[in-house]
Scaffold this active site. Structure first.
Site, PDB file in Angstrom:
ATOM      1  N   SER A 180      -7.862  -1.914   8.168  1.00 54.40           N
ATOM      2  CA  SER A 180      -6.864  -1.189   8.951  1.00 54.40           C
ATOM      3  C   SER A 180      -7.438  -0.427  10.130  1.00 54.40           C
ATOM      4  O   SER A 180      -6.772  -0.258  11.142  1.00 54.40           O
ATOM      5  CB  SER A 180      -6.085  -0.237   8.050  1.00 54.40           C
ATOM      6  OG  SER A 180      -6.960   0.580   7.322  1.00 54.40           O
ATOM      7  N   HIS A 208      -2.172  -5.825   7.175  1.00 57.77           N
ATOM      8  CA  HIS A 208      -2.363  -6.028   8.619  1.00 57.77           C
ATOM      9  C   HIS A 208      -2.536  -7.500   8.993  1.00 57.77           C
ATOM     10  O   HIS A 208      -2.831  -7.809  10.146  1.00 57.77           O
ATOM     11  CB  HIS A 208      -3.570  -5.225   9.115  1.00 57.77           C
ATOM     12  CG  HIS A 208      -3.400  -3.760   8.925  1.00 57.77           C
ATOM     13  ND1 HIS A 208      -2.714  -2.959   9.819  1.00 57.77           N
ATOM     14  CD2 HIS A 208      -3.793  -2.940   7.915  1.00 57.77           C
ATOM     15  CE1 HIS A 208      -2.712  -1.713   9.378  1.00 57.77           C
ATOM     16  NE2 HIS A 208      -3.354  -1.678   8.229  1.00 57.77           N
ATOM     17  N   LYS A 240       4.784  -2.865   8.826  1.00 57.92           N
ATOM     18  CA  LYS A 240       3.949  -3.096  10.018  1.00 57.92           C
ATOM     19  C   LYS A 240       4.568  -4.240  10.836  1.00 57.92           C
ATOM     20  O   LYS A 240       5.521  -3.999  11.549  1.00 57.92           O
ATOM     21  CB  LYS A 240       2.508  -3.332   9.574  1.00 57.92           C
ATOM     22  CG  LYS A 240       2.031  -2.123   8.732  1.00 57.92           C
ATOM     23  CD  LYS A 240       0.576  -2.035   8.554  1.00 57.92           C
ATOM     24  CE  LYS A 240       0.177  -1.022   7.497  1.00 57.92           C
ATOM     25  NZ  LYS A 240       0.641   0.349   7.715  1.00 57.92           N
TER      26      LYS A 240
HETATM   27  C1  LIG Z   1      -4.339  -1.838   4.555  1.00 59.65           C
HETATM   28  C2  LIG Z   1      -3.126  -1.014   4.230  1.00 59.65           C
HETATM   29  N1  LIG Z   1      -2.569  -1.152   3.024  1.00 59.65           N
HETATM   30  C3  LIG Z   1      -1.481  -0.445   2.668  1.00 59.65           C
HETATM   31  C4  LIG Z   1      -0.899   0.445   3.541  1.00 59.65           C
HETATM   32  C5  LIG Z   1       0.295   1.239   3.096  1.00 59.65           C
HETATM   33  O1  LIG Z   1       1.464   0.662   3.559  1.00 59.65           O
HETATM   34  P1  LIG Z   1       2.784   1.540   3.761  1.00 59.65           P
HETATM   35  O2  LIG Z   1       2.600   2.270   5.043  1.00 59.65           O
HETATM   36  O3  LIG Z   1       3.881   0.553   3.778  1.00 59.65           O
HETATM   37  O4  LIG Z   1       2.877   2.474   2.611  1.00 59.65           O
HETATM   38  C6  LIG Z   1      -1.430   0.608   4.812  1.00 59.65           C
HETATM   39  C7  LIG Z   1      -0.783   1.558   5.762  1.00 59.65           C
HETATM   40  O5  LIG Z   1      -1.318   2.078   6.651  1.00 59.65           O
HETATM   41  C8  LIG Z   1      -2.580  -0.133   5.165  1.00 59.65           C
HETATM   42  O6  LIG Z   1      -3.143   0.017   6.366  1.00 59.65           O
END
Ligand SMILES: Cc1ncc(COP(=O)(O)O)c(C=O)c1O
Length: 386
Positions: A180, A208, A240
């Site tokens: 991320s 992502h 996203k």
């Molecule tokens: C790699 C990753 N997994 C999970 C999440 C969490 O997702 P959500 O924002 O839908 O809770 C994020 C959010 O930034 C993320 O970057």
């Protein structure tokens, strides 16, 4: 008799909070919320709306219609109040899109990771987790009460060594597909080979990579040919590239059935709101109809990276939509982000605890709908701010 003032006072709620706030201020780690007007002329290179679908007319209209039909909230856990046809349809669509059998929707991507990992591990499991995995994966590892081995970033040999040395009955390897903050792609096919050789399950967080990686944005696992393997489970977020809210776990029907019965963040959580479900379904429909959006965002990210390099900045070559610019000092990164915002450009600023100490960075995210002029303006501003 009144208690004498002493060390306990500074350990009391107001004492330690003041201390913590002062430390944050001193170390450049203070975070503040700022207002977000509905329409401003700020150029957004901070959001995760990679495909520009959050405000797509079809997506917004679908969300609005669902809210009018079903109400603002989903009213309860699905095990209590039932599954709407919107939820079950989205699950079938998501599973089909990323090439697997079944999916289960959660009310966020964070909770999808928590639910998947805690339900798939126990105290007799070794979890091998990449050092740069997302905080929700880190938290899920902690909550799962398994033995956790954190391996160097993208280091398949380290994963193999950790698995080879395990003393537990079961093992799980967990990785973000696209990381991320750094924006690089995990070697998911190699990780799968190693996991399989050691009888371990591979859990891949496609937050992502969905909508960005592979043909039509169908994700890193499908692209790597491991999508429907029985020993691969994926987590997704709808927040996203799909421009909505919520998360999902994708895998075999057996895995999904297990999660319905064992994933506490599914069982004890109010279901994802109908508007978010319908918005995600509509976004998926747009992506299926316009698969070129995925390649467009990758090209844009590469364009931003190339321009940053030409301007002499230290950035990481992006595999997806995220372009990471190394700054180092957290205070300097925060100052640069504030300067950029004042000048009309919004970028992400990642400091500890989001990233390890000493590698604070600016995070620029590409969107499929950025223009060449947007990119030129953004790169010139970043160069000036740094
Ligand atoms: C790699 C990753 N997994 C999970 C999440 C969490 O997702 P959500 O924002 O839908 O809770 C994020 C959010 O930034 C993320 O970057």
């Amino acid at each position: 008799m009144t208690a004498a003032a002493g060390p306990a006072d500074s350990l009391g709620p107001s004492g330690w909070l003041r201390e913590a706030a002062a430390t944050r201020e001193r170390t450049g780690m203070r975070r503040v919320l700022r207002p977000r007007p509905v329409d401003d002329d700020v150029l957004d290179l901070a959001s995760n709306d990679y495909l520009g679908l959050a405000r797509h007319p079809r997506v917004s209209a679908a969300a609005a219609e669902a809210a009018l039909r079903w109400g603002a909230g989903s009213t309860g856990s699905r095990l209590v109040t039932g599954s709407t046809d919107l939820h079950t349809r989205l699950e079938a669509e998501l599973a089909a899109f990323v090439g697997d059998e079944a999916a289960l929707v959660f009310s966020s991507g964070y909770l999808a990771n928590i639910g998947a990992l805690t339900a798939l591990v126990d105290t007799d499991t070794l979890v091998v987790s990449d050092a740069l995995n997302h905080a929700s994966v880190v938290d899920a590892c902690r909550l799962g009460r398994a033995t956790v081995s954190v391996t160097a970033h993208r280091d398949v040999h380290a994963v193999a060594a950790a698995l080879a040395g395990r003393t537990t009955s079961r093992a799980v390897v967990v990785t973000d597909a696209v990381f991320s903050v750094d924006g690089d792609l995990a070697p998911v096919a190699e990780l799968h080979s190693v996991a399989r050789a050691h009888g371990a399950l591979l859990v891949v967080d496609e937050a992502h990579s969905l909508g960005v990686i592979g043909e039509g944005g169908r994700g890193a696992c499908l692209d790597a040919g491991i999508a429907a393997e029985p020993d691969v489970v994926r987590t997704l977020t709808l927040s996203k590239s799909l421009g909505s809210q919520g998360g999902a776990v994708v895998g075999s029907s057996e895995v999904v059935e297990h999660l319905v019965n064992a994933a506490r963040s599914f069982i004890f959580d109010t279901a994802l709101a109908p508007a978010a479900v319908a918005g995600a379904s509509a976004a998926l429909e747009v992506l299926r109809a316009e698969p070129e959006r995925a390649a467009a965002v990758r090209t844009r990210a590469r364009g931003i990276f190339d321009a940053l390099c030409v301007a002499g900045m230290s950035a990481r070559a992006p595999d997806g939509a995220v372009v990471s610019v190394l700054v180092g000092d957290p205070g300097r990164a925060a100052d640069a982000a504030a300067t950029l915002l004042a000048g009309g450009l919004c970028v992400g600023c990642f400091r500890p605890p989001s990233v390890p100490d000493g590698i604070s960075r600016l995070r620029l995210t590409a969107r499929a709908d950025l223009t060449d002029a947007d990119v030129a303006r953004a790169v010139a501003a970043v160069r000036q701010a740094l």
